[in-house]
Motif scaffolding. Structure first.
Motif, PDB file in Angstrom:
ATOM      1  N   ILE A  85      10.722 -14.780  -0.571  1.00  0.00           N
ATOM      2  CA  ILE A  85       9.886 -15.982  -0.708  1.00  0.00           C
ATOM      3  C   ILE A  85       8.424 -15.655  -0.431  1.00  0.00           C
ATOM      4  O   ILE A  85       7.527 -16.097  -1.154  1.00  0.00           O
ATOM      5  CB  ILE A  85      10.394 -17.097   0.227  1.00  0.00           C
ATOM      6  CG1 ILE A  85      11.768 -17.588  -0.244  1.00  0.00           C
ATOM      7  CG2 ILE A  85       9.409 -18.269   0.274  1.00  0.00           C
ATOM      8  CD1 ILE A  85      12.440 -18.542   0.720  1.00  0.00           C
ATOM      9  N   TYR A  86       8.165 -14.856   0.619  1.00  0.00           N
ATOM     10  CA  TYR A  86       6.788 -14.421   0.888  1.00  0.00           C
ATOM     11  C   TYR A  86       6.192 -13.760  -0.355  1.00  0.00           C
ATOM     12  O   TYR A  86       5.065 -14.057  -0.769  1.00  0.00           O
ATOM     13  CB  TYR A  86       6.761 -13.395   2.026  1.00  0.00           C
ATOM     14  CG  TYR A  86       7.017 -13.917   3.413  1.00  0.00           C
ATOM     15  CD1 TYR A  86       6.651 -15.197   3.794  1.00  0.00           C
ATOM     16  CD2 TYR A  86       7.615 -13.091   4.374  1.00  0.00           C
ATOM     17  CE1 TYR A  86       6.883 -15.654   5.091  1.00  0.00           C
ATOM     18  CE2 TYR A  86       7.848 -13.547   5.667  1.00  0.00           C
ATOM     19  CZ  TYR A  86       7.485 -14.826   6.022  1.00  0.00           C
ATOM     20  OH  TYR A  86       7.708 -15.269   7.294  1.00  0.00           O
ATOM     21  N   VAL A  87       6.936 -12.833  -0.916  1.00  0.00           N
ATOM     22  CA  VAL A  87       6.434 -12.034  -2.036  1.00  0.00           C
ATOM     23  C   VAL A  87       6.216 -12.907  -3.271  1.00  0.00           C
ATOM     24  O   VAL A  87       5.204 -12.788  -3.979  1.00  0.00           O
ATOM     25  CB  VAL A  87       7.409 -10.879  -2.340  1.00  0.00           C
ATOM     26  CG1 VAL A  87       7.005 -10.146  -3.614  1.00  0.00           C
ATOM     27  CG2 VAL A  87       7.453  -9.903  -1.173  1.00  0.00           C
ATOM     28  N   MET A  88       7.165 -13.817  -3.540  1.00  0.00           N
ATOM     29  CA  MET A  88       7.037 -14.680  -4.715  1.00  0.00           C
ATOM     30  C   MET A  88       5.824 -15.592  -4.609  1.00  0.00           C
ATOM     31  O   MET A  88       5.080 -15.790  -5.583  1.00  0.00           O
ATOM     32  CB  MET A  88       8.308 -15.506  -4.891  1.00  0.00           C
ATOM     33  CG  MET A  88       9.441 -14.748  -5.528  1.00  0.00           C
ATOM     34  SD  MET A  88       9.113 -14.278  -7.261  1.00  0.00           S
ATOM     35  CE  MET A  88       9.371 -15.846  -8.099  1.00  0.00           C
ATOM     36  N   ILE A  89       5.601 -16.171  -3.432  1.00  0.00           N
ATOM     37  CA  ILE A  89       4.451 -17.063  -3.275  1.00  0.00           C
ATOM     38  C   ILE A  89       3.149 -16.284  -3.448  1.00  0.00           C
ATOM     39  O   ILE A  89       2.201 -16.767  -4.081  1.00  0.00           O
ATOM     40  CB  ILE A  89       4.503 -17.771  -1.904  1.00  0.00           C
ATOM     41  CG1 ILE A  89       5.699 -18.735  -1.852  1.00  0.00           C
ATOM     42  CG2 ILE A  89       3.204 -18.533  -1.644  1.00  0.00           C
ATOM     43  CD1 ILE A  89       5.876 -19.434  -0.518  1.00  0.00           C
ATOM     44  N   PHE A  90       3.108 -15.066  -2.906  1.00  0.00           N
ATOM     45  CA  PHE A  90       1.929 -14.219  -3.107  1.00  0.00           C
ATOM     46  C   PHE A  90       1.706 -13.973  -4.598  1.00  0.00           C
ATOM     47  O   PHE A  90       0.566 -14.029  -5.091  1.00  0.00           O
ATOM     48  CB  PHE A  90       2.121 -12.887  -2.375  1.00  0.00           C
ATOM     49  CG  PHE A  90       0.952 -11.959  -2.489  1.00  0.00           C
ATOM     50  CD1 PHE A  90      -0.111 -12.052  -1.605  1.00  0.00           C
ATOM     51  CD2 PHE A  90       0.903 -10.983  -3.486  1.00  0.00           C
ATOM     52  CE1 PHE A  90      -1.215 -11.192  -1.709  1.00  0.00           C
ATOM     53  CE2 PHE A  90      -0.175 -10.121  -3.599  1.00  0.00           C
ATOM     54  CZ  PHE A  90      -1.234 -10.226  -2.704  1.00  0.00           C
ATOM     55  N   ALA A  91       2.789 -13.728  -5.338  1.00  0.00           N
ATOM     56  CA  ALA A  91       2.680 -13.487  -6.775  1.00  0.00           C
ATOM     57  C   ALA A  91       2.227 -14.744  -7.509  1.00  0.00           C
ATOM     58  O   ALA A  91       1.429 -14.667  -8.455  1.00  0.00           O
ATOM     59  CB  ALA A  91       4.015 -12.999  -7.325  1.00  0.00           C
ATOM     60  N   PHE A  92       2.731 -15.929  -7.098  1.00  0.00           N
ATOM     61  CA  PHE A  92       2.295 -17.176  -7.729  1.00  0.00           C
ATOM     62  C   PHE A  92       0.780 -17.332  -7.648  1.00  0.00           C
ATOM     63  O   PHE A  92       0.132 -17.736  -8.608  1.00  0.00           O
ATOM     64  CB  PHE A  92       2.947 -18.385  -7.047  1.00  0.00           C
ATOM     65  CG  PHE A  92       4.422 -18.527  -7.286  1.00  0.00           C
ATOM     66  CD1 PHE A  92       5.006 -18.055  -8.450  1.00  0.00           C
ATOM     67  CD2 PHE A  92       5.230 -19.133  -6.329  1.00  0.00           C
ATOM     68  CE1 PHE A  92       6.374 -18.190  -8.671  1.00  0.00           C
ATOM     69  CE2 PHE A  92       6.589 -19.276  -6.542  1.00  0.00           C
ATOM     70  CZ  PHE A  92       7.167 -18.800  -7.711  1.00  0.00           C
TER      71      PHE A  92
END
Length: 289
Positions: free
Chosen positions: A85-92
Motif C-alpha cells: 500500500i505504501y508503494v502503490m500510493i507513492f506510485a499514484f
C-alpha cells in the motif's frame, strides 16, 4: 453452505472495482497533501475496527481468530500488504493512476510464475508462454529507451510482486486457517505496524481533508466487505476477469480529476497484460477441473 449466485457475485465485483478506484483516487489526493505513512496509519485503524467487528460476529469470536496455525506467515502477509500500500500510493502520486494500474495488473502473471516455488504447483508451458507475453506487455507500457521507463516506473512492478507473494501466502495459510483468521491477522498486524511507522509522521489535517480521510476509510471497509460477500456467492475464478475493470475506472478518474494522460502504448500494453492474465487464469481453472 451458501447458495451460489454468479450474477450477484459479478455485480458485487464490478461495484467493488468502482469503490477501489475511488479509494485510489482519494489516497492519491491525501498523499499529495500529507505524509503517506500517516494516511495509511489512520486507514488501518478503521480497517482493524472493521475486522474486529466482523470476527466478533462469527462463532468463537476473537479466540478463534487469534489461533492461527501459521502466525509468522500470517504476520508476514500483513506486513507485505502494508508495504504494498505504501508503494502503490507513492506510485499514484508520482506516476498517476493510469500508468500505475497499467503496470500493477501484471500481478496475476507473477502469481502464476511464483506458484511453483512457493506452493509447489505445476505451471505448464502454455502458461509460461502467456507469462512471457504478459511481461512483453509490461515492456510496451514502460517503453524502454523512452516514455515512462525509469526507476520510478519500476515502483508499481515492485508493488505487484509484493501483492503476488501476499496472495500466494494467503493461499498457503488457507490450507489450515479459515478466511476470517487470515483477515483478522491482516487487519490487526497491519494496524500495529502502520501505527509504529506512522506515529512518527503525524501532520495536522484540515477539516475538509478529514472528510476525505473518513470517506477513504469507508470505501476501504465497503470494498473489502463487498469483495468478501462476492467470493461467498460465486467462485473466485469466475469473478477475477471483472477485477480488471478497476483499470478502466482508475483511468477515467485519473483523466477527469487529476489530468492524467492515456497514452496509446499504455492501452496496448495493458490489453496484452490483461489478456495474458486471463489466459493463465483459464489454464489454471482447466487444469484443476
Amino acid at each position: 453452505m451458501r447458495t451460489q449466485d454468479l450474477r450477484a457475485g459479478i455485480v458485487m465485483m464490478v461495484v467493488t472495482t468502482i469503490i477501489f478506484a475511488l479509494q485510489d483516487g482519494i489516497s492519491r489526493h491525501l498523499a499529495a497533501q500529507y505524509n503517506t505513512y500517516m494516511v495509511v496509519m489512520v486507514r488501518y485503524w478503521f480497517f482493524a475496527l472493521f475486522v474486529i467487528a466482523m470476527v466478533m460476529r462469527r462463532p468463537g469470536g476473537l479466540g478463534v481468530a487469534l489461533r492461527a496455525h501459521h502466525p509468522w506467515l500470517q504476520s508476514l502477509r500483513a506486513l507485505l500488504l502494508v508495504a504494498e500500500i505504501y508503494v502503490m500510493i507513492f506510485a499514484f502520486v508520482h506516476l498517476g493512476l493510469i500508468d500505475t494500474h497499467a503496470v500493477f495488473i501484471c500481478y496475476p502473471l507473477l502469481v502464476a510464475a511464483l506458484s511453483g516455488p512457493i506452493l509447489g504447483e505445476r505451471v505448464g508451458w502454455r502458461r509460461w508462454v502467456a507469462i512471457g507475453i504478459g511481461f512483453l506487455g509490461v515492456l510496451v507500457i514502460l517503453q524502454p529507451g523512452g516514455g515512462m521507463f525509469s526507476l520510478t516506473a519500476a515502483i508499481p512492478l515492485a508493488a505487484a510482486a509484493m501483492f503476488a507473494v501476499y496472495g500466494l501466502l494467503t493461499r498457503y495459510v488457507a490450507r489450515q486457517d479459515a478466511g476470517e483468521v487470515s483477515f483478522f491477522w491482516t487487519g490487526i498486524v497491519g494496524a500495529i505496524f502502520a501505527t509504529l511507522v506512522g506515529m512518527w509522521f503525524w501532520q495536522p489535517m484540515s477539516a475538509p481533508d478529514w472528510g476525505w480521510m473518513a470517506l477513504l476509510c469507508l470505501t476501504a471497509v465497503a470494498g473489502h466487505g463487498l469483495l468478501i460477500r462476492a467470493y461467498e456467492v460465486a467462485e473466485a475464478s469466475a469473478l477475477q476477469p471483472f477485477a480488471y475493470l478497476q483499470l478502466v475506472w482508475g483511468a477515467a478518474l485519473g483523466m477527469s480529476v487529476f489530468g492524467d494522460t492515456l497514452r496509446p502504448n499504455v492501452v496496448a500494453g495493458a490489453a496484452i497484460v490483461a489478456s495474458a492474465g486471463l489466459f493463465t487464469l483459464w489454464r489454471a481453472r482447466k487444469a484443476a477441473a
